[in-house]
Design an enzyme around this catalytic site. Structure first.
Site, PDB file in Angstrom:
ATOM      1  N   ILE A 136      31.090  57.401 127.679  1.00 25.63           N
ATOM      2  CA  ILE A 136      31.449  56.088 127.371  1.00 25.63           C
ATOM      3  C   ILE A 136      31.498  55.620 125.816  1.00 25.63           C
ATOM      4  O   ILE A 136      30.752  56.432 124.817  1.00 25.63           O
ATOM      5  CB  ILE A 136      30.276  55.000 127.998  1.00 25.63           C
ATOM      6  CG1 ILE A 136      28.945  55.512 127.670  1.00 25.63           C
ATOM      7  CG2 ILE A 136      30.544  55.345 129.446  1.00 25.63           C
ATOM      8  CD1 ILE A 136      27.998  54.699 128.441  1.00 25.63           C
ATOM      9  N   ASP A 137      32.110  54.629 125.622  1.00 26.66           N
ATOM     10  CA  ASP A 137      32.278  54.354 123.957  1.00 26.66           C
ATOM     11  C   ASP A 137      31.052  54.126 123.286  1.00 26.66           C
ATOM     12  O   ASP A 137      30.039  53.639 123.815  1.00 26.66           O
ATOM     13  CB  ASP A 137      33.312  53.023 123.747  1.00 26.66           C
ATOM     14  CG  ASP A 137      34.890  53.294 124.411  1.00 26.66           C
ATOM     15  OD1 ASP A 137      35.111  54.569 124.421  1.00 26.66           O
ATOM     16  OD2 ASP A 137      35.459  52.416 124.923  1.00 26.66           O
ATOM     17  N   LYS A 138      30.953  54.223 122.046  1.00 26.90           N
ATOM     18  CA  LYS A 138      29.793  53.935 121.129  1.00 26.90           C
ATOM     19  C   LYS A 138      29.339  52.574 121.452  1.00 26.90           C
ATOM     20  O   LYS A 138      28.304  52.429 121.928  1.00 26.90           O
ATOM     21  CB  LYS A 138      30.286  54.015 119.757  1.00 26.90           C
ATOM     22  CG  LYS A 138      28.993  53.610 118.753  1.00 26.90           C
ATOM     23  CD  LYS A 138      29.617  53.409 117.135  1.00 26.90           C
ATOM     24  CE  LYS A 138      28.368  53.182 116.332  1.00 26.90           C
ATOM     25  NZ  LYS A 138      29.060  52.967 114.884  1.00 26.90           N
ATOM     26  N   THR A 148      29.526  50.505 124.260  1.00 27.49           N
ATOM     27  CA  THR A 148      29.400  50.406 125.592  1.00 27.49           C
ATOM     28  C   THR A 148      28.088  50.767 125.893  1.00 27.49           C
ATOM     29  O   THR A 148      27.569  52.162 125.592  1.00 27.49           O
ATOM     30  CB  THR A 148      30.437  50.903 126.542  1.00 27.49           C
ATOM     31  OG1 THR A 148      31.812  50.609 125.892  1.00 27.49           O
ATOM     32  CG2 THR A 148      30.274  50.989 127.898  1.00 27.49           C
ATOM     33  N   ARG A 208      39.186  48.710 128.702  1.00 26.72           N
ATOM     34  CA  ARG A 208      39.563  47.676 127.553  1.00 26.72           C
ATOM     35  C   ARG A 208      41.219  47.708 127.378  1.00 26.72           C
ATOM     36  O   ARG A 208      41.765  46.479 127.064  1.00 26.72           O
ATOM     37  CB  ARG A 208      39.057  48.331 126.028  1.00 26.72           C
ATOM     38  CG  ARG A 208      37.450  48.466 126.327  1.00 26.72           C
ATOM     39  CD  ARG A 208      36.853  49.146 124.974  1.00 26.72           C
ATOM     40  NE  ARG A 208      37.127  48.913 123.821  1.00 26.72           N
ATOM     41  CZ  ARG A 208      37.076  49.513 122.560  1.00 26.72           C
ATOM     42  NH1 ARG A 208      36.364  50.744 122.622  1.00 26.72           N
ATOM     43  NH2 ARG A 208      37.039  48.826 121.522  1.00 26.72           N
TER      44      ARG A 208
END
Length: 314
Positions: A134-136, A138, A233
């Site tokens: 998962i993104d930084k 998130t 996103r």
């Protein structure tokens, strides 16, 4: 030694054994797989074949994989919020702001560094056992395999789309109903750090339903069918409901009309995408039991929702 098994899918029929192995076990290099084929450590329906021999589809492959150090990253004493752990898997709650994998500009202070400190044996697994990311910015649930067998099982479950992954996202705009976005995603043609919907991209499917509506914002629950980079996103921006706080895909910041001073301050200070991995469900790699975890939103998102609800009363 670790025995990994896989059945050759019909769509790989006619492919050479070495090529098929690269598809079925992508976490191992082609050169390593070639060595194992030559050493007789790959069995096709119980028979050792040469790498150039073609397969019919439906065969059962056994790979005698060798555990060896594949990561050279440093172990670092970074706190981990462990939700569940046994001998095969580890489930953690990743906070917003923590990078998952080391890369240029982020060689230290990542989740991988923390995992290697928690369990040094993870250095024999690709990406320290992390099978999805998962993104930084998130937050939320992330699964880690602790053995080669568990890693292979979780990767297979991801490919079969049987793992449950649900997110809570706060988007700009007043949604009238839930729905799905089935649009391919690929690299942006100009900005290489971004992704976008494009015809020649990879298949990407996102389902969403309404959780709570505010004057000019909507809290949605999102279920991923695929796992492309920045998928939620990109898809939400594509349908004109970008995530609150998204510095990459959210567009220029605009203060909503009829906004209380408290809400204006909360929105202005929310500098990350309002996205939380809230639910994770999988089949345990060893027992076959279905297991599921769910986490409430972190404090920053909860506070933002509280201020949004109070603004409704003004």
């Amino acid at each position: 030694m670790t025995i990994l098994t896989a059945r050759v899918p019909e769509e790989l029929a006619g492919m050479r054994l070495d090529q098929c192995l690269a598809e079925l076990f992508p976490d191992y290099s082609r050169s390593k797989l070639q060595l194992w084929i030559k050493a007789g450590r790959v069995q096709v329906d119980g028979v050792a074949l040469k790498g150039r021999e073609k397969l019919d589809g439906g065969e059962e492959i056994e790979l005698d994989a060798e555990a060896e150090v594949v990561l050279e990253n440093d172990a670092e004493d970074i706190p981990l919020q462990i939700i569940y752990e046994d001998q095969a898997i580890l489930i953690v709650n990743k906070p917003a702001g923590l990078v998952v994998h080391p890369a240029v500009g982020n060689w230290h202070g990542t989740l991988v560094n923390a995992l290697l400190n928690h369990d040094p044996n993870l250095n024999i697994l690709p990406r320290a056992g992390i099978v999805h990311r998962i993104d930084k910015e998130t937050s939320g649930l992330l699964m880690i395999a602790k053995t080669l067998q568990a890693h292979h099982s979780l990767v297979e479950q991801l490919q079969a789309r049987s793992i449950v992954r649900e997110y809570l996202a706060l988007v700009k705009g007043w949604m009238t109903a839930g729905g799905s976005v089935d649009e391919p995603i690929g690299r942006h043609p100009v900005d290489r750090k971004r992704n976008t919907v494009r015809r020649d991209g990879k298949e990407a499917v996102t389902h969403y339903r309404l959780e709570q509506r505010f004057k000019r914002h909507t809290l949605i629950r999102v279920k991923l069918e695929t796992g492309r980079t920045h998928q939620i996103r990109v898809h939400m921006t594509h349908i004109n409901y970008p995530l609150v706080g998204d510095q990459v895909y959210g567009g220029r910041f605009q203060m909503p009309a009829d906004c209380s001073p408290e809400l204006a301050e909360a929105l202005r200070n929310f500098k990350r995408q309002a996205l939380h991995a809230t639910k994770l469900g999988l089949e345990h790699p060893e027992t076959g039991e279905y297991m599921e975890w769910e986490l409430e939103m972190p404090a920053d998102m909860q506070y933002l929702l509280k201020v949004l609800a109070e603004n409704e009363l003004d």
